[in-house]
Write a protein that holds these residues in place. Structure first.
Motif, PDB file in Angstrom:
ATOM      1  N   TRP A  13       0.823  -1.212   0.000  1.00  0.00           N
ATOM      2  CA  TRP A  13       0.000   0.000   0.000  1.00  0.00           C
ATOM      3  C   TRP A  13       0.854   1.257   0.000  1.00  0.00           C
ATOM      4  O   TRP A  13       0.620   2.197  -0.743  1.00  0.00           O
ATOM      5  N   GLN A  17       0.938   4.007  -2.930  1.00  0.00           N
ATOM      6  CA  GLN A  17       0.522   5.371  -2.602  1.00  0.00           C
ATOM      7  C   GLN A  17       1.660   6.357  -2.833  1.00  0.00           C
ATOM      8  O   GLN A  17       1.452   7.456  -3.339  1.00  0.00           O
ATOM      9  N   PHE A 121      -9.529  14.339  -2.324  1.00  0.00           N
ATOM     10  CA  PHE A 121      -9.594  12.911  -2.606  1.00  0.00           C
ATOM     11  C   PHE A 121      -8.547  12.150  -1.807  1.00  0.00           C
ATOM     12  O   PHE A 121      -8.812  11.076  -1.260  1.00  0.00           O
ATOM     13  N   ARG A 122      -7.349  12.688  -1.727  1.00  0.00           N
ATOM     14  CA  ARG A 122      -6.295  12.037  -0.937  1.00  0.00           C
ATOM     15  C   ARG A 122      -6.670  11.949   0.527  1.00  0.00           C
ATOM     16  O   ARG A 122      -6.487  10.912   1.176  1.00  0.00           O
ATOM     17  N   GLU A 124      -9.705  12.022   1.899  1.00  0.00           N
ATOM     18  CA  GLU A 124     -10.828  11.119   2.121  1.00  0.00           C
ATOM     19  C   GLU A 124     -10.438   9.663   1.857  1.00  0.00           C
ATOM     20  O   GLU A 124     -10.976   8.756   2.503  1.00  0.00           O
ATOM     21  N   LEU A 125      -9.506   9.419   0.930  1.00  0.00           N
ATOM     22  CA  LEU A 125      -9.045   8.056   0.700  1.00  0.00           C
ATOM     23  C   LEU A 125      -8.305   7.528   1.922  1.00  0.00           C
ATOM     24  O   LEU A 125      -8.493   6.370   2.320  1.00  0.00           O
ATOM     25  N   ASP A 126      -7.493   8.364   2.521  1.00  0.00           N
ATOM     26  CA  ASP A 126      -6.814   7.964   3.748  1.00  0.00           C
ATOM     27  C   ASP A 126      -7.819   7.691   4.859  1.00  0.00           C
ATOM     28  O   ASP A 126      -7.684   6.726   5.631  1.00  0.00           O
ATOM     29  N   LEU A 128     -10.942   6.738   4.436  1.00  0.00           N
ATOM     30  CA  LEU A 128     -11.677   5.528   4.106  1.00  0.00           C
ATOM     31  C   LEU A 128     -10.896   4.281   4.486  1.00  0.00           C
ATOM     32  O   LEU A 128     -11.445   3.336   5.071  1.00  0.00           O
ATOM     33  N   ILE A 129      -9.599   4.245   4.176  1.00  0.00           N
ATOM     34  CA  ILE A 129      -8.779   3.084   4.518  1.00  0.00           C
ATOM     35  C   ILE A 129      -8.673   2.926   6.027  1.00  0.00           C
ATOM     36  O   ILE A 129      -8.744   1.817   6.571  1.00  0.00           O
ATOM     37  N   TRP A 262     -15.251   8.817   8.433  1.00  0.00           N
ATOM     38  CA  TRP A 262     -15.338   9.021   6.992  1.00  0.00           C
ATOM     39  C   TRP A 262     -16.769   8.879   6.495  1.00  0.00           C
ATOM     40  O   TRP A 262     -17.223   9.664   5.659  1.00  0.00           O
TER      41      TRP A 262
END
Length: 425
Positions: A13, A17, A121-122, A124-126, A128-129, A262
């Motif tokens: 990951w 990333q 986006f970055r 919110e992606l962090d 989400l994970i 999130w």
């Protein structure tokens, strides 16, 4: 088994990333400020893993206590003294709430839509994970950060009972059509289901959605003014003041950790966009219809805050107020705060000594919003012009000044006539 799985996933990951994020460094420097936004990828795993070099460890409250007590012991050992470890405690001067200045929304300078969307986006992606890792048990949940550490309570049944009691009283029920009532009931049912036993997250969702009506009203009024159809500067100023007030309610809930998860952010942001366009459509069809639906939502917020205050009064009085609440309610210039009130400017100056006062102020603000929405409906239906409190106050002062000047003018005329009569004699 879980730690081994996380250890295998984390290297791949981070490599992927890092490849995606660091390859765009030159493009990122052209569009936004690199020094104010962290470029290094984040992934938090268990503290007892043997592969800590591949990802960061998130310290728990026990680890923080160990670090503090260890530093105390080292200092005492150097000085030749013996000191017993003491747990970490919050003092009156410490800030137990979320520092909003650390949020990327306040650190990134204004930029283009592509740059801001990429940064969002970055982030919110962090999130989400991290949320998926916590739900699967790979990442330990920290219950010592807001809002989980407060232990606030809110009973949905009591909120509904309070609403029914208000509507049973004379003048307490908001008269509306069946379609608006159906949407309102569906919205309340969703909130009760999604935010059960999570009052701070519920309030953050409400405040996120509550700003949308004023955005939509201002947008439509600007369109009407641009097309030359209709113009009213007082309504624009009042709606902007109401949105500015709801914005600070939202900041207060964010300082209490209402937007930490999130999924809550995802649902609230998309619901707000849908609610915005729904009220734009309502305002196009009938302004009174849009104002009526906003009155329904604001009245529900009053019932919810009132029940929350009653259920958590003792705990709220023990907690200090957030800094953002003090900066708003205790500011030297409260022009925008007075603008949406239904009484003369300067007559309402709420206290802000503890968190209980903060929530009382928010509840009273929602009451003022209900009154303003009702007055806007009368303006749309009956033609009663809505005037801001400052304009009303200026008109009253102007009338008093005219009467005062007229009084002195009459006295001067009488004195001139007496002097003239004496001269003729």
């Amino acid at each position: 088994m879980e730690d081994r799985t996380v250890a295998y996933i984390c290297p791949y990951w981070n490599i992927c990333q890092s490849f995606l994020f660091y390859r765009t460094t030159s493009y990122h420097n052209k569009l936004c400020c690199k020094s104010r936004f962290p470029m290094k990828p984040k992934f938090y795993g268990r503290n007892n893993s043997q592969h800590s070099r591949w990802y960061r460890n998130q310290p728990t409250m026990e680890d923080r206590t160990k670090v503090t007590t260890t530093s105390i012991q080292e200092d005492s050992h150097v000085n030749g003294e013996q000191n017993t470890p003491q747990p970490v405690e919050y003092s009156e001067d410490s800030d137990i709430y979320v520092d909003l200045s650390d949020s990327p929304n306040f650190q990134v300078k204004p930029a283009g839509a592509i740059s801001l969307a990429w940064l969002h986006f970055r982030k919110e992606l962090d999130g989400l994970i991290r949320s998926m890792g916590q739900s699967l048990g790979w990442i330990e949940k920290d219950e010592w950060i807001p809002p989980d550490c407060f232990g606030f309570r809110l009973n949905n049944e009591k909120v509904l009972t309070r609403q029914r009691e208000r509507e049973s009283e004379w003048g307490g029920r908001v008269l509306t059509n069946r379609f608006s009532r159906w949407i309102y009931d569906a919205l309340c049912s969703f909130i009760d289901w999604a935010y059960k036993d999570r009052p701070i997250e519920r309030f953050w969702f409400l405040e996120t959605v509550a700003r949308m009506p004023y955005f939509s009203y201002i947008s439509v009024l600007h369109l009407y003014e641009t097309l030359g159809w209709w113009r009213n500067g007082e309504l624009l100023k009042i709606h902007f003041a109401e949105e500015y007030n709801e914005f600070h309610h939202l900041l207060i809930m964010e300082s209490l950790g209402g937007d930490r998860k999130w999924l809550d952010r995802f649902v609230a942001e998309h619901a707000a966009v849908f609610y915005y366009w729904l009220l734009v459509l309502f305002f196009f069809l009938s302004p009174s219809l849009a104002y009526n639906f906003s009155e329904l939502v604001e009245a529900h917020a009053v019932d919810t805050y009132s029940e929350f205050l009653q259920a958590n009064e003792e705990l709220l009085k023990e907690l200090p107020p957030p800094k953002i609440a003090q900066r708003y309610y205790l500011a030297d210039n409260l022009y925008m705060f007075d603008e949406f009130q239904n009484h003369s400017p300067g007559t309402r100056r709420p206290p802000c000594d503890n968190l209980y006062d903060v929530f009382c102020n928010i509840r009273d603000d929602e009451i003022e919003h209900v009154k303003t929405m009702h007055a806007c409906q009368d303006y749309s239906k009956l033609g009663k012009v809505v005037i801001s409190p400052h304009a009303t106050f200026e008109v009253q002062n102007r009338k008093e000044n005219v009467q005062h000047k007229r009084k002195y003018w009459k006295q001067w005329v009488q004195q001139v006539n007496r002097t003239k009569n004496k001269t003729q004699r």
